[in-house]
Write a protein that holds these residues in place. Structure first.
Motif, PDB file in Angstrom:
ATOM      1  N   SER A 165       0.820  -1.202   0.000  1.00 54.73           N
ATOM      2  CA  SER A 165       0.000   0.000   0.000  1.00 54.73           C
ATOM      3  C   SER A 165       0.859   1.258   0.000  1.00 54.73           C
ATOM      4  CB  SER A 165      -0.913  -0.004   1.232  1.00 54.73           C
ATOM      5  OG  SER A 165      -1.768   1.116   1.223  1.00 54.73           O
ATOM      6  N   HIS A 166       0.456   2.239  -0.813  1.00 56.13           N
ATOM      7  CA  HIS A 166       1.159   3.511  -0.903  1.00 56.13           C
ATOM      8  C   HIS A 166       0.125   4.633  -0.862  1.00 56.13           C
ATOM      9  CE1 HIS A 166       4.725   1.253  -2.337  1.00 56.13           C
ATOM     10  NE2 HIS A 166       3.814   0.516  -2.948  1.00 56.13           N
ATOM     11  N   LEU A 167       0.355   5.639  -0.030  1.00 56.14           N
ATOM     12  CA  LEU A 167      -0.538   6.794   0.063  1.00 56.14           C
ATOM     13  C   LEU A 167       0.042   7.941  -0.750  1.00 56.14           C
ATOM     14  CD1 LEU A 167      -1.494   6.707   3.855  1.00 56.14           C
ATOM     15  CD2 LEU A 167      -2.747   5.752   1.905  1.00 56.14           C
ATOM     16  N   LYS A 197      -0.423  11.920  -2.036  1.00 56.78           N
ATOM     17  CA  LYS A 197      -1.077  13.212  -1.857  1.00 56.78           C
ATOM     18  C   LYS A 197      -1.439  13.808  -3.206  1.00 56.78           C
ATOM     19  CE  LYS A 197       1.307  14.371   2.461  1.00 56.78           C
ATOM     20  NZ  LYS A 197       2.190  15.352   3.147  1.00 56.78           N
ATOM     21  N   PHE A 251      -7.167  12.096  -1.156  1.00 51.64           N
ATOM     22  CA  PHE A 251      -5.878  11.432  -1.354  1.00 51.64           C
ATOM     23  C   PHE A 251      -6.131  10.173  -2.172  1.00 51.64           C
ATOM     24  CE2 PHE A 251      -7.641   9.380   2.350  1.00 51.64           C
ATOM     25  CZ  PHE A 251      -7.228   8.069   2.275  1.00 51.64           C
ATOM     26  N   GLU A 289      -4.991   6.041  -2.469  1.00 50.73           N
ATOM     27  CA  GLU A 289      -4.288   4.858  -1.962  1.00 50.73           C
ATOM     28  C   GLU A 289      -4.044   3.928  -3.141  1.00 50.73           C
ATOM     29  OE1 GLU A 289      -4.815   1.021   1.033  1.00 50.73           O
ATOM     30  OE2 GLU A 289      -6.275   2.657   1.118  1.00 50.73           O
ATOM     31  N   TYR A 327      -9.976   8.453  -2.746  1.00 51.29           N
ATOM     32  CA  TYR A 327     -10.834   8.614  -1.563  1.00 51.29           C
ATOM     33  C   TYR A 327     -11.501   9.978  -1.526  1.00 51.29           C
ATOM     34  CZ  TYR A 327      -9.780   4.330   1.021  1.00 51.29           C
ATOM     35  OH  TYR A 327      -9.703   3.024   1.427  1.00 51.29           O
ATOM     36  N   LEU A 375      -7.883  10.982   5.382  1.00 53.61           N
ATOM     37  CA  LEU A 375      -7.119   9.824   5.823  1.00 53.61           C
ATOM     38  C   LEU A 375      -7.536   9.398   7.222  1.00 53.61           C
ATOM     39  CD1 LEU A 375      -4.820   7.809   5.278  1.00 53.61           C
ATOM     40  CD2 LEU A 375      -3.218   9.526   6.157  1.00 53.61           C
ATOM     41  N   ARG A 404     -10.711   7.457   6.968  1.00 50.72           N
ATOM     42  CA  ARG A 404     -10.410   6.141   6.398  1.00 50.72           C
ATOM     43  C   ARG A 404      -9.797   5.227   7.440  1.00 50.72           C
ATOM     44  NH1 ARG A 404      -4.927   4.007   5.750  1.00 50.72           N
ATOM     45  NH2 ARG A 404      -4.776   2.888   3.802  1.00 50.72           N
ATOM     46  N   ASN A 405      -8.854   5.740   8.238  1.00 51.26           N
ATOM     47  CA  ASN A 405      -8.195   4.926   9.259  1.00 51.26           C
ATOM     48  C   ASN A 405      -9.144   4.514  10.376  1.00 51.26           C
ATOM     49  OD1 ASN A 405      -5.812   5.115   7.854  1.00 51.26           O
ATOM     50  ND2 ASN A 405      -4.971   6.763   9.111  1.00 51.26           N
ATOM     51  N   ARG A 431     -10.303  -0.262   6.914  1.00 51.58           N
ATOM     52  CA  ARG A 431      -9.786   0.938   6.257  1.00 51.58           C
ATOM     53  C   ARG A 431     -10.361   1.143   4.856  1.00 51.58           C
ATOM     54  NH1 ARG A 431      -5.789  -1.725   8.432  1.00 51.58           N
ATOM     55  NH2 ARG A 431      -5.095  -2.484   6.391  1.00 51.58           N
TER      56      ARG A 431
END
Length: 276
Positions: A88-90, A92, A103, A105, A127, A131, A134-135, A179
Motif C-alpha cells: 500500500s502507498h498513500l 497526496k 488522497f 491509496e 478517496y 485519511l 479512512r483509518n 480501512r
C-alpha cells in the motif's frame, strides 16, 4: 468474520499537499502534480488537469514512470479482510486542486484477489474522505457494525452495482474491509458472467457509514504495460449515479494510457464535470 469480498467475486465468476510540477505552455489545459512516492524501481505521483479558461478540473489521475512497473515485490506487507498480500502507498494530491478527492491509496496486489481477479494488478483508490476517516474504519471499534450497515442512498450508487454483502448474504460488517469498508462491483463487468472475459480493468466503488467513500479503477499490470504500444487511449465509461456527496467534479469514465513525451503511464478519472 472478515470481509468476503474476494469470495463474492469468485462466486460471481463461478455463477496539506505540495505541488511538484506545473507544466506551462499556451495550451487550453495545464497539468499539476503531487509529490512522488517510490513504487517498484521508479515513482508514482498524482496529478490534476485543469481547464485554463474555466479553472475547473477535467481529469485527476496517477502517473507511473516507466520504472515503477519493474522490480515490484512478489509478496505483500499487509493482509486480511479479503485483500491479503498487497503493498500500500498513500499519494497526496496537488495543492489547491478543486476535486472532491482527498488522497489516493495505490495498492499493488502481486497475487490478485482470487478469481476472476487473480492476475497481478493495482488498485487505485481515489478517496472522497480524509485519511483520518479512512483509518477509523476499524473492526475493533464498537460502532463498526452499525456504520457498516449504514448503506448509501440508492441514488448515490450507479444502477447495476451490487455489494459483496448482498452477493453473499452476509452482514455488512462481515463483508467490510478494514480501512476500506464495503466494495461495490458493476455486475455487467465483462470479466463476470455471462461474458467471463479475462480481467484487464474494472471499476469499483467503496462505501462506509452511509456514504460512497472512494472510486477505484482496478487494473492489471499487463494491461497498463500494453498501453505503451497503443496509438489510441479509450475512455472506459462509468455509469453515473443520480446524486453525489459531496457535490463536486466527478468522472464520466476512466482511461489507461502511455504518454511518450513524459514517459508516463497514466491511470485517470476522466470527463470531470460538476455533479450534485
Amino acid at each position: 468474520m472478515q470481509s468476503k469480498f474476494l469470495v463474492a467475486l469468485a462466486l460471481i465468476a463461478a455463477a496539506a499537499t505540495a505541488t511538484y510540477a506545473v507544466p506551462g505552455g499556451a495550451g487550453s489545459t495545464f497539468r499539476q502534480y503531487g509529490p512522488p512516492v517510490q513504487l517498484g524501481g521508479g515513482q508514482a505521483r498524482t496529478y490534476v488537469v485543469t481547464d485554463r479558461k474555466t479553472g475547473n478540473p477535467i481529469e485527476v489521475g496517477v502517473a507511473l514512470d516507466q520504472s515503477a512497473l519493474d522490480s515490484l515485490p512478489s509478496s505483500g506487507n499487509l493482509g486480511g479482510g479479503g485483500h491479503e498480500h498487497y503493498n500500500s502507498h498513500l499519494l497526496k494530491l496537488p495543492a489547491g486542486h478543486d476535486t472532491p478527492y482527498r488522497f489516493v491509496e495505490l495498492n499493488w496486489n502481486p497475487n490478485g484477489h482470487g478469481a476472476p481477479y487473480a492476475a497481478p494488478h493495482f488498485d487505485f483508490h481515489f478517496y472522497r474522505i480524509s485519511l483520518a476517516e479512512r483509518n477509523a474504519i476499524d473492526p475493533a471499534k464498537p460502532e463498526y457494525a452499525t456504520r457498516a450497515a449504514n448503506l448509501p442512498a440508492e441514488e448515490e450508487l450507479p444502477a447495476g452495482y451490487a455489494s459483496s454483502h448482498q452477493l453473499l448474504n452476509l452482514t455488512p460488517a462481515q463483508a467490510s474491509v478494514p480501512r476500506m469498508g464495503l466494495h461495490w462491483v458493476d455486475t455487467a463487468s465483462p470479466e463476470l458472467p455471462p461474458k467471463n472475459q479475462p480481467f484487464t480493468a474494472t471499476f469499483i466503488l467503496g462505501s462506509w457509514d452511509g456514504k460512497v467513500i472512494f472510486d477505484e479503477p482496478m487494473i492489471t499490470r499487463d494491461f497498463i504495460l500494453s498501453q505503451r504500444g497503443s496509438t489510441t487511449a479509450r475512455e472506459i465509461p462509468v455509469p453515473a449515479a443520480r446524486r453525489y456527496r459531496p457535490a463536486g467534479f466527478y468522472l464520466s469514465g476512466y482511461r489507461v494510457s502511455f504518454d511518450a513525451q513524459s514517459g508516463e503511464y497514466r491511470i485517470a478519472l476522466t470527463g470531470l464535470s460538476r455533479k450534485r
